[in-house]
Scaffold this active site. Structure first.
Site, PDB file in Angstrom:
ATOM      1  CB  SER A  10      -6.871  39.016  56.939  1.00  0.00           C
ATOM      2  OG  SER A  10      -5.639  39.241  56.081  1.00  0.00           O
ATOM      3  N   GLY A  42      -2.612  38.312  61.602  1.00  0.00           N
ATOM      4  CA  GLY A  42      -1.015  37.877  61.913  1.00  0.00           C
ATOM      5  C   GLY A  42      -0.564  38.669  63.100  1.00  0.00           C
ATOM      6  CB  CYS A  72      -5.481  32.899  56.076  1.00  0.00           C
ATOM      7  SG  CYS A  72      -4.850  33.689  57.319  1.00  0.00           S
ATOM      8  CB  CYS A 179       1.869  35.107  55.042  1.00  0.00           C
ATOM      9  SG  CYS A 179       0.683  36.543  54.997  1.00  0.00           S
TER      10      CYS A 179
HETATM   11  N1  DGL Z   1      -2.769  36.385  54.536  1.00  0.00           N
HETATM   12  C1  DGL Z   1      -2.783  35.877  55.878  1.00  0.00           C
HETATM   13  C2  DGL Z   1      -1.704  34.737  56.119  1.00  0.00           C
HETATM   14  O1  DGL Z   1      -1.679  33.964  55.140  1.00  0.00           O
HETATM   15  C3  DGL Z   1      -2.626  36.985  57.031  1.00  0.00           C
HETATM   16  C4  DGL Z   1      -2.450  38.169  56.861  1.00  0.00           C
HETATM   17  C5  DGL Z   1      -2.666  38.958  57.935  1.00  0.00           C
HETATM   18  O2  DGL Z   1      -3.794  39.298  58.132  1.00  0.00           O
HETATM   19  O3  DGL Z   1      -1.839  39.252  58.924  1.00  0.00           O
HETATM   20  O4  DGL Z   1      -1.043  34.722  57.095  1.00  0.00           O
END
Ligand code: DGL
Length: 239
Positions: A10, A42, A72, A179
């Site tokens: 994202s 998320g 992600c 995350c």
């Molecule tokens: N970086 C993403 C993950 O690993 C999502 C972060 C988001 O956009 O909420 O879950």
């Protein structure tokens, strides 16, 4: 140049994953896609995250990628199965929370797995926790990924937010970064525990997994030159 490997998240969270993959696979070209328009994944419903994950995979397939890296945890937890169903001829590798290696190295204490709300709700994550997550507490972190993204050049601004999340788990022995954005706060997490905590990130395992799959499918590049290109939706990359 050989066909590239597409990596998406994202925002900037997946850059750590890209870095690990690019360091391990030195002859591969990469395309990194930050879907700012859909950030934060998320905080969205399962259907929305699935649709976003598929859309980003589609964009990378259209850019002629030979493999898709879902950098992600949220998009992996909710969308990797649909991506694999829709693009069966493209290698797709997801980012999974490193719960299993973490638990296997616990020495009597417990671990916390920090995840987004969408990951916390997902069937995939809950199955992982029920099979491997002994002595592990899943901790939902609403808006933390967005805070990291918005404060990436001034992370001190979010120290209180991070400490507040961890305050209920002072005795934890290990922390799983569930995350990709959370890799940017691993030092802050260590500070909170006075250095006495082990941090687990799924990015190394992902890079190895990608390498194995490319070798298995005879898709490893031996090009002397490579490129790493950056794309984003909504606004310019990194701005
Ligand atoms: N970086 C993403 C993950 O690993 C999502 C972060 C988001 O956009 O909420 O879950």
């Amino acid at each position: 140049m050989d066909r590239p490997i597409g990596v998406f998240d994202s925002g900037i969270g997946g850059l750590n994953v890209l870095h690990k993959c690019a360091a391990l696979l030195k002859n591969e070209s990469f395309i990194y896609l930050a879907d700012y328009a859909a950030m934060p994944f998320g905080e969205k419903s399962e259907d929305e995250v699935r649709r976003i994950a598929v859309k980003n995979a589609e964009r990378l397939v259209e850019m002629n990628c030979k493999a898709i890296v879902v950098a992600c945890n949220t998009a992996t937890a909710v969308g990797i199965e649909e991506i694999r169903r829709l693009f069966p001829n493209i290698i797709s590798i997801g980012l999974e929370p490193a719960v299993k290696p973490c638990v296997s190295e616990l020495t009597g204490g417990y671990a916390v797995a920090l995840v987004t709300p969408a990951t916390a709700k997902s069937r995939r994550f809950n199955e992982l926790m029920s099979v491997y997550g002994d002595n592990t507490v899943a901790v939902r972190c609403p808006s933390l990924a967005k805070s990291i993204e918005d404060n990436i050049f001034s992370l001190e601004n979010i120290r209180a937010e991070v400490y507040d999340i961890l305050s209920g788990y002072r005795g934890a022995e290990a922390v799983v970064l569930g995350c990709s954005h959370y890799s940017y706060i691993s030092n802050m997490i260590k500070d909170y525990y006075g250095g006495k905590v082990k941090i687990y990130d799924g990015a190394d395992a992902l890079a190895l997994n990608l390498k194995r799959r490319l070798e298995w499918e005879y898709l490893i590049s031996d090009c002397a030159e490579r490129s790493i290109r950056f794309y984003s939706t909504k606004r310019k990359f990194g701005q």
